[in-house]
Structure formats: structure tokens, C-alpha cells
Design a protein around this motif. Sequence first.
Motif, PDB file in Angstrom:
ATOM      1  N   GLY A   1      33.989  41.458  39.346  1.00  0.00           N
ATOM      2  CA  GLY A   1      33.749  42.510  39.987  1.00  0.00           C
ATOM      3  C   GLY A   1      34.183  43.674  40.588  1.00  0.00           C
ATOM      4  O   GLY A   1      34.124  44.595  40.881  1.00  0.00           O
ATOM      5  N   ALA A   2      35.215  42.924  41.370  1.00  0.00           N
ATOM      6  CA  ALA A   2      36.660  44.170  41.778  1.00  0.00           C
ATOM      7  C   ALA A   2      37.062  44.470  40.489  1.00  0.00           C
ATOM      8  O   ALA A   2      37.227  45.571  41.333  1.00  0.00           O
ATOM      9  CB  ALA A   2      37.603  43.275  42.433  1.00  0.00           C
ATOM     10  N   GLY A   3      37.603  44.255  39.577  1.00  0.00           N
ATOM     11  CA  GLY A   3      37.840  45.109  38.554  1.00  0.00           C
ATOM     12  C   GLY A   3      37.071  45.979  37.728  1.00  0.00           C
ATOM     13  O   GLY A   3      37.804  46.579  37.245  1.00  0.00           O
ATOM     14  N   SER A   4      35.804  45.894  37.515  1.00  0.00           N
ATOM     15  CA  SER A   4      35.531  46.613  36.975  1.00  0.00           C
ATOM     16  C   SER A   4      34.282  47.409  37.903  1.00  0.00           C
ATOM     17  O   SER A   4      33.830  48.692  37.386  1.00  0.00           O
ATOM     18  CB  SER A   4      33.992  45.343  36.353  1.00  0.00           C
ATOM     19  OG  SER A   4      33.617  44.652  37.682  1.00  0.00           O
ATOM     20  N   ILE A   5      34.622  47.912  38.907  1.00  0.00           N
ATOM     21  CA  ILE A   5      33.617  48.544  39.886  1.00  0.00           C
ATOM     22  C   ILE A   5      34.445  50.376  39.596  1.00  0.00           C
ATOM     23  O   ILE A   5      36.070  50.456  39.709  1.00  0.00           O
ATOM     24  CB  ILE A   5      34.115  48.372  41.274  1.00  0.00           C
ATOM     25  CG1 ILE A   5      32.939  49.614  41.888  1.00  0.00           C
ATOM     26  CG2 ILE A   5      35.154  48.384  42.150  1.00  0.00           C
ATOM     27  CD1 ILE A   5      32.751  48.840  43.729  1.00  0.00           C
ATOM     28  N   SER A   6      33.341  51.122  39.427  1.00  0.00           N
ATOM     29  CA  SER A   6      33.957  52.372  39.528  1.00  0.00           C
ATOM     30  C   SER A   6      32.955  52.999  40.103  1.00  0.00           C
ATOM     31  O   SER A   6      31.921  52.869  39.635  1.00  0.00           O
ATOM     32  CB  SER A   6      34.226  52.834  38.065  1.00  0.00           C
ATOM     33  OG  SER A   6      33.253  52.813  36.921  1.00  0.00           O
ATOM     34  N   VAL A   7      33.204  55.290  40.046  1.00  0.00           N
ATOM     35  CA  VAL A   7      32.407  55.730  40.603  1.00  0.00           C
ATOM     36  C   VAL A   7      31.867  56.068  39.195  1.00  0.00           C
ATOM     37  O   VAL A   7      32.356  56.897  38.550  1.00  0.00           O
ATOM     38  CB  VAL A   7      33.135  56.904  41.515  1.00  0.00           C
ATOM     39  CG1 VAL A   7      31.724  58.247  41.515  1.00  0.00           C
ATOM     40  CG2 VAL A   7      33.163  56.332  42.982  1.00  0.00           C
ATOM     41  N   ALA A   8      30.386  56.144  39.068  1.00  0.00           N
ATOM     42  CA  ALA A   8      29.677  56.386  38.087  1.00  0.00           C
ATOM     43  C   ALA A   8      29.034  58.018  37.670  1.00  0.00           C
ATOM     44  O   ALA A   8      28.930  58.662  36.690  1.00  0.00           O
ATOM     45  CB  ALA A   8      28.352  56.094  37.887  1.00  0.00           C
TER      46      ALA A   8
ATOM     47  N   LEU B   1      38.303  54.164  46.823  1.00  0.00           N
ATOM     48  CA  LEU B   1      37.951  52.487  46.892  1.00  0.00           C
ATOM     49  C   LEU B   1      37.351  51.475  45.823  1.00  0.00           C
ATOM     50  O   LEU B   1      38.474  51.074  45.449  1.00  0.00           O
ATOM     51  CB  LEU B   1      35.541  52.774  48.278  1.00  0.00           C
ATOM     52  CG  LEU B   1      35.309  51.242  48.178  1.00  0.00           C
ATOM     53  CD1 LEU B   1      36.360  50.321  49.113  1.00  0.00           C
ATOM     54  CD2 LEU B   1      34.047  51.213  48.657  1.00  0.00           C
ATOM     55  N   ALA B   2      36.669  51.898  45.084  1.00  0.00           N
ATOM     56  CA  ALA B   2      37.344  52.184  43.534  1.00  0.00           C
ATOM     57  C   ALA B   2      38.587  51.332  43.559  1.00  0.00           C
ATOM     58  O   ALA B   2      38.246  50.542  42.721  1.00  0.00           O
ATOM     59  CB  ALA B   2      36.487  52.153  42.795  1.00  0.00           C
ATOM     60  N   ALA B   3      39.581  52.463  43.182  1.00  0.00           N
ATOM     61  CA  ALA B   3      40.517  52.196  42.908  1.00  0.00           C
ATOM     62  C   ALA B   3      41.323  50.991  44.009  1.00  0.00           C
ATOM     63  O   ALA B   3      42.400  49.933  43.548  1.00  0.00           O
ATOM     64  CB  ALA B   3      41.162  53.167  43.488  1.00  0.00           C
ATOM     65  N   GLY B   4      40.936  50.979  45.147  1.00  0.00           N
ATOM     66  CA  GLY B   4      41.520  49.989  46.341  1.00  0.00           C
ATOM     67  C   GLY B   4      40.939  48.506  45.606  1.00  0.00           C
ATOM     68  O   GLY B   4      41.476  46.906  45.497  1.00  0.00           O
ATOM     69  N   PHE B   5      39.914  48.543  44.668  1.00  0.00           N
ATOM     70  CA  PHE B   5      39.276  47.204  44.858  1.00  0.00           C
ATOM     71  C   PHE B   5      40.247  46.565  43.361  1.00  0.00           C
ATOM     72  O   PHE B   5      40.669  45.494  42.824  1.00  0.00           O
ATOM     73  CB  PHE B   5      38.133  47.274  44.632  1.00  0.00           C
ATOM     74  CG  PHE B   5      36.662  46.979  45.326  1.00  0.00           C
ATOM     75  CD1 PHE B   5      37.232  45.602  45.856  1.00  0.00           C
ATOM     76  CD2 PHE B   5      35.855  47.696  46.096  1.00  0.00           C
ATOM     77  CE1 PHE B   5      36.002  44.798  47.241  1.00  0.00           C
ATOM     78  CE2 PHE B   5      35.256  47.529  47.007  1.00  0.00           C
ATOM     79  CZ  PHE B   5      35.339  46.181  47.767  1.00  0.00           C
ATOM     80  N   ASN B   6      39.811  47.702  42.414  1.00  0.00           N
ATOM     81  CA  ASN B   6      40.567  47.847  41.170  1.00  0.00           C
ATOM     82  C   ASN B   6      42.694  47.168  41.294  1.00  0.00           C
ATOM     83  O   ASN B   6      42.321  46.079  40.335  1.00  0.00           O
ATOM     84  CB  ASN B   6      40.673  48.920  40.349  1.00  0.00           C
ATOM     85  CG  ASN B   6      39.194  49.094  40.360  1.00  0.00           C
ATOM     86  OD1 ASN B   6      39.731  50.735  39.128  1.00  0.00           O
ATOM     87  ND2 ASN B   6      38.419  48.028  39.679  1.00  0.00           N
ATOM     88  N   SER B   7      42.864  47.793  41.894  1.00  0.00           N
ATOM     89  CA  SER B   7      44.121  47.183  42.422  1.00  0.00           C
ATOM     90  C   SER B   7      44.291  45.918  42.976  1.00  0.00           C
ATOM     91  O   SER B   7      45.370  45.620  42.590  1.00  0.00           O
ATOM     92  CB  SER B   7      44.881  48.728  43.658  1.00  0.00           C
ATOM     93  OG  SER B   7      46.128  48.102  44.088  1.00  0.00           O
TER      94      SER B   7
END
Length: 633
Positions: A417-424, A141-147
Motif C-alpha cells: 500500500g505505502a509503496g504503490s501510492i501516487s497522485v493520479a 505525501l505519496a513520496a513520504g509513504f513511498n520513502s
Amino acid sequence: MAIGILNAGLSGLNAAQMGLATTGHNISNVSTPGFNRQQVVQTTQIAVATGAGFVGQGTQVSTVRRLYSDFLDHQVLASQADSSRLSTYYSQIQQIDNMLGDSSSGLAPVLQGFFSALQTAANNPADSTSRQVVLNAGDSLAAGFNSLDQSLARMGDAINSQLKASIASINSYVQQIAQLNQKIVVAQSGANRQPANDLLDQRDALIADLNKEVKVTVLAQDDGASSIFVGNGQGLVLGSTSFALNTVNSPTDSGRIQIGYSSPGGAIPLPESGFQGGNLGGLLAFRSETLDSTRNMLGRVALTLADTFNQQHQLGQDINGALGGKFFNIGGPQIAASLKNTGSAVIAGALSNSAALTTSDYKLGFDGTVYTLTRLSDGNQQTFATLPQTVDGVALALTSGAAAAGDEFLIRPTVAGAGSISVAITDAAKLALAAPIRTTSGAANIGSGQISAGVVNGPPPANTNLRQSVTLTFTSAGTFDVSGTGTGIPAASMAYVPGKDISYNGWTVQISGTPVTGDVFSIVQNTVGVADNRNVLLLAGLQTANSVGGTMSYQSAYGNLVGNIGNKTHELDITSTAQAALVAQTTAARESFSGVNLDEEAAQLMRYQQAYQASAKVMAMANKLFDSILQLG
């Protein structure tokens, strides 16, 4: 008399010869872009007065006229500028539409996959495989937002490059137009002010090409030159002098190109709203109306999802009995001080309430006395005497220095927001799928009272006494005592109301039924919560909660974004097609008046050929008459 006949024939011969040359010129340029058909204009020469009346002296060519309609040409320019803008806008937004609407590579599949993984984990929260699947789905999900964010950012970089290329083309055109202006003025002033038709055609063709890049206003001058204006009245060409546009970096966003106007004092940034047509106008409109808002909307979905998910996750308990930490990492608002600032103020921002976030950017200005925060999407303004302040879910603070009068700051709460999200979390055991408390009923209870499983009150951080033991002992059917360590434990008995919330230490429970005197209910730390799925059920329930803006779920907010882009793309498809048809119609109308028709030119060739031959016959007859007179002598 023979001399007069000879001169008349000669004038006709010369006129026919010029007509043949002009017709041939038309035929040769039938495929030349921007060429306007030319026509010989003949007038009679002054007649000679005789006793028998005025005797004609033949013809003369007064001018070679360019068949040109100022009205039709301006119609073509206006329609072409709009068509170029719409076409450019449509080609750009198509890329976003294809990217967001792709059912296989868009965000929707990975968003659904993430919550499906949570549902699977809820069925068996102790299973390590199910827990790992949740982490993997979170990464996807995070990678989808990042992409998606990276793709949108690359489009922004591409817009910068296209703007530079467009400005380079514009500057080249205006230089050539200014040079042609000079040639036209010189040519027309030195030829009895006869029109320099071919030079005028070349200039009009360049103006048409310039108009495709940026909508222009053309004003004809008395000396034959044309002045070109753009935007809100900035002159690009004044006589033989050209003025260049240039690109400058935004003072508050180094990655954003703005259009500037060259002046002796340096580049002057121009408002984007002034460029309403052409390729340049389409690029600017797409960036400000669609690209920026799309990144902000996508960022708001990412920030809201991460924030609300983190809050609920922090109210749970992991497999080792520890309270949950943050599941997602997220970035804060982007705040940039203008390069023109003279003060030393450093402004920082933090997310305070994701539900209150908008998709707008903001400008914070200081006039020496108060701060003014302007929401750029609608112009709404708020003033503050001091900082910190919280507006639209963002907490703003002055962390160091002091602002000076005239200082400005650009605040972009959601763009990253979408570029910074990642799993902690990297350890599946730290997934907080259980609730940190559990409730029990006394083994000796004889009443019909039942206690709920209990919920932890948000938002985090959890109450420090959350897992302290608390006992509810009924002293009668209508009252109970509260004992234990914690916050707000009452000293007196409490009245019992079936189903009413009972809240202490950051949790809430309800008791139903009819407890009797001596019945006991306890709220304690969950020490056997390995198989507890209460918090993961709450996490999975966030899928349908109206968290985004308080009115939409994550998926509906993303769907709304996709729908808006799709509708705008469809609208531009229709309008750009219709505008292209209008350009074709106006161009056809102009061509029917000014364009070269080979059939007509062939007829003109025959007419001038016959006129030439007839004039030659007249001259031959005059020569015979002259010879006859000579023979009489």
C-alpha cells in the motif's frame, strides 16, 4: 631405606615440577578466551608394609583437573542466547523507531501539510495556485509513504543478508566442534581416559560462540564428545559428524529468506518459532513481529487514505464541470502462488472496503474440496466452497485455471500500500473541489422554507442521473410533488417532514421551515461552481474521520504505529540492558570458579617452588645416607 627415601623425594620433585608447569600454563593463558584454570590432583603412592608398619612411598599426580562447572556454564549459555536475541532485536527496531519518529522527516509533517493545503484551497477554490499547492502536497505525501516503504523493504533485504551471514557462521562453528569432538575422543581414549583439558576449552569456546548465533542444547556423550541440537530438536553436531543449516527462498515470497535444514533429500524448511535465541532468533523475531507488521500497518494507512479520498473526490466536480476522477493511484493486494502448487489456479484480489482492512497476511489453501483462508495474525479460519469471496475488505476471485489439492497462496492485502501510492492527477484544473449539484429556492416563494445545499451520496460511481434537474413543488404546507428526470421519481405527492432527508438521483437534501402552497425548490447541475468549495471541505474533513478500521483517523493510526514501535523499542532497551547485566553476573560467577587469578597462581608458584626445593633436599639427604653406607664398606 635410602632408596625408599630417594624415591619419595623423586616423586615429590616430579609432582612439584608438574605443578609448576600447570601453574605456568594457567598464567600464560590468563587472557585466553574460554580458558578454564587447571589444577594438579595428587594422591599418595601405595605404602610398603614393614615390621614397623606401612612406610609411605611418596606421591603421584593422578590427573590435571580442569576447574569447570557444568551448571555455571549452562547458566552463561542460556543467558547469553537470550541477550544476543534481545540485543539484535533492539538494534534492528531502533532503526524503525528513528525513522518513524523523526518529526522532520517522518510521515506526520507531510500528512498535516496535505490537509493544510486542502484547507487553504477551500478558502479560494478558484485560485490556480492553491490548487497546484494541493497537488504538490499530494505528491509529497505519496513520496513520504513511498520513502518509508522503501526503507522498510531495504531492511527486509538487509535481514536476508544478515541471516545468510549468521547461517554461514553457524555452519563454520559446527564443523569445528565436530572436528574437536573427534580429537577429544581420540586423545582421551589414548591417555588412560585423562581429560584433554585444552581441547575441551576450545570446544566450549566454540559452543559459546555458536550459542550467540543461535540458542543450542548441549548433551555430553560418554566418550567425551558433545552433541549439539537447535530449534525443535534438529541435530547440528552428532559426535564427529556435523549437519549444516542453509537458507532457502520462501515458496510464496521469493524475496524472503527462510532457514532450512540440510538432509539427503534436500533442504527442509524449519519453523521460525523454533529459533528462540541468539542473533538468528533476534533477526527472525524482529522480521515476523515488527518489520512485517510495520509495513502492513503503514500500507493500511496509505490504502485507506487513498481509497476514502478517491471516493469523496469522485463525488465532486472539477473546474471544467466534469465529475472528479481518482486523486490517488493505489496498488492491489499481493497474491503469490506457492512454487509447490500443482494446480493452474490464478487468484486475484481487489480492495473492496478499506475500512474493513486488517494488518494481517493470509494463507489460502485448497484441500481438493474447499478453500480455507487463514488469517495469519491470529489463526482465524474461514472455509469456502467456491470463489469469489470477500473477506476483511478484500475481494478474492479465481481468474483462471483450477486449484489442485494441497495448493496454497499467500495473500498480503496491505504490504504494498505505502509503496504503490501516487497522485493520479497532473492538471490542477481537474481537482474536484466543487459539488456537482446546487439547490435553489423559487424567486416567488413566500413561505419560510429553506433548502440545504445538498450532498452527493457515496460511494462512487455517482448516479448517472445525478445532475438531471428535479423540482420540488409544494401543493400544500404538508405535501409536495417531485418532477424531473431521474431514478425513483414518485408519481404521487410526498408528505413533508421538516428536516427529513429527501433523496433522488444520488443526492440528498433537506427542507426546513414552513413552505406554503406554490413554493418551489430545485436541484440542478452546478454550472457556476468555479468558486464552490463544498467538496473540498468534505475532503479536508476526512482528516479527522475515523476511516482506518472504522476507529481511527489517518493521523491517529499513524501515531498509533509510531507509539507501538516506540513502546516496543523502549521495552527492548530495558530488557536487553537487564539481560546483558545478567550475562555479566553469570559470567563473573563462572570466572570466579574457573578463571585464572594471578594472585592465586603466584602463591601456587611459591608453594610448588618450595615443594620442589624440599623434595630436592630429601633426595640430597638420601644420597648422603647412601654414600655413608658405601663408606662403611
